[in-house]
Scaffold this active site. Structure first.
Site, PDB file in Angstrom:
ATOM      1  N   VAL A 126      -1.386  -7.637   2.404  1.00 19.54           N
ATOM      2  CA  VAL A 126      -1.680  -8.784   1.543  1.00 19.54           C
ATOM      3  C   VAL A 126      -1.552 -10.083   2.339  1.00 19.54           C
ATOM      4  O   VAL A 126      -2.317 -11.042   2.123  1.00 19.54           O
ATOM      5  CB  VAL A 126      -0.738  -8.811   0.320  1.00 19.54           C
ATOM      6  CG1 VAL A 126      -0.987 -10.052  -0.532  1.00 19.54           C
ATOM      7  CG2 VAL A 126      -0.922  -7.554  -0.525  1.00 19.54           C
ATOM      8  N   CYS A 127      -0.602 -10.133   3.254  1.00 23.96           N
ATOM      9  CA  CYS A 127      -0.290 -11.372   3.990  1.00 23.96           C
ATOM     10  C   CYS A 127      -1.492 -11.992   4.703  1.00 23.96           C
ATOM     11  O   CYS A 127      -1.719 -13.205   4.581  1.00 23.96           O
ATOM     12  CB  CYS A 127       0.844 -11.123   4.982  1.00 23.96           C
ATOM     13  SG  CYS A 127       2.379 -10.570   4.204  1.00 23.96           S
ATOM     14  N   PRO A 128      -2.303 -11.217   5.443  1.00 20.67           N
ATOM     15  CA  PRO A 128      -3.444 -11.863   6.105  1.00 20.67           C
ATOM     16  C   PRO A 128      -4.461 -12.444   5.137  1.00 20.67           C
ATOM     17  O   PRO A 128      -5.108 -13.453   5.441  1.00 20.67           O
ATOM     18  CB  PRO A 128      -4.054 -10.728   6.942  1.00 20.67           C
ATOM     19  CG  PRO A 128      -3.542  -9.463   6.358  1.00 20.67           C
ATOM     20  CD  PRO A 128      -2.189  -9.794   5.821  1.00 20.67           C
TER      21      PRO A 128
ATOM     22  N   LEU B 294      -2.964 -15.878   4.124  1.00 20.48           N
ATOM     23  CA  LEU B 294      -3.031 -16.864   5.202  1.00 20.48           C
ATOM     24  C   LEU B 294      -4.468 -17.313   5.436  1.00 20.48           C
ATOM     25  O   LEU B 294      -4.724 -18.490   5.725  1.00 20.48           O
ATOM     26  CB  LEU B 294      -2.434 -16.286   6.482  1.00 20.48           C
ATOM     27  CG  LEU B 294      -0.941 -15.923   6.429  1.00 20.48           C
ATOM     28  CD1 LEU B 294      -0.449 -15.478   7.804  1.00 20.48           C
ATOM     29  CD2 LEU B 294      -0.097 -17.085   5.933  1.00 20.48           C
TER      30      LEU B 294
END
Length: 233
Positions: A92-94, A97
């Site tokens: 999920v993080c990319p 960002l």
């Protein structure tokens, strides 16, 4: 039937003492919230950080091919956003960002600096930036928190995992935290909603006495709380 009075009295005293101890233990034990698997959060609520000044910190960071240091002093004099995420090389993080990267010029246009932050090292940030197409779009600084100090300061650290929750903090030029958004690790955030909230925070700071209603967008009407307005909304 004949009872031994002394023996019975001792038994009664023992039972009374045990019952009192049980009550004491139950009273002292914190309640277990449903859905926590028996784990209890004993720290103060993150919401208590609202309008508090960011605690002093100095961390390494990676930004556009360079290593640098970022401290609480860098937040003073301008609006800032710190976006905590669980970890580099994840899922999920990319997407979060990259979403922020797409709107980064709009944040800059209203005088806001954006910082991504995780408990990874600045070396890991560099490697991820160079290998991920999504993260490669990021131009804002990625803060490194391997000592976990920053995550603890903002009360988003998952102690048993050494990772941060998805916490977003809008900070004003005085270094005060104005808005907080904290998600579980599996729930991604919206950069567009963050931008809207930053604009709302900037507006009420520049216009004391006015407040922004639900779904407020830049240019829309605000409210001015007063006695005359009570019960008329």
């Amino acid at each position: 039937m004949t009872l031994d009075w002394n023996g019975s009295r001792e038994a009664v005293d023992l039972m009374i003492g045990a019952a009192a101890l049980s009550v004491t233990i139950r009273a002292a034990a914190p309640p277990v919230r449903a859905g926590t698997g028996g784990q209890v959060h004993r720290k103060g609520s993150t919401v208590s950080l609202i309008n508090s000044v960011v605690k002093p910190f100095t961390v390494h960071a990676y930004q556009q091919g360079k290593f640098l240091q970022v401290s609480d002093a860098d937040l003073k004099g301008k609006w800032s956003v710190i976006v905590f995420y669980p970890g580099d090389f994840t899922f999920v993080c990319p997407t979060e960002l990259a979403d922020l990267a797409d709107l980064y010029p709009q944040f800059q246009a209203i005088g806001v600096e954006v910082y991504g932050a995780s408990t990874d090292s600045h070396f890991a940030h560099k490697a991820w930036h160079e290998t991920s197409e999504a993260v490669g779009k990021v131009q804002y600084p990625l803060l490194a928190d391997p000592t976990l100090t920053l995550s603890r300061n903002f009360e988003v650290l998952i102690e048993e995992d050494g990772q941060a929750l998805r916490g977003t903090f809008v900070i004003d030029p005085e270094g005060k935290i104005r808005t907080i958004e904290v998600h579980d690790t599996g729930i991604g955030r919206s950069a567009a909603e963050l931008l809207r909230r930053v604009k709302a925070a900037q507006y009420i700071t520049a216009h004391p006495g006015e407040v922004c209603p639900a779904k407020w967008e830049e240019g829309a009407e605000t409210l001015t709380p007063s006695l005359e307005l009570v019960g008329k909304i």
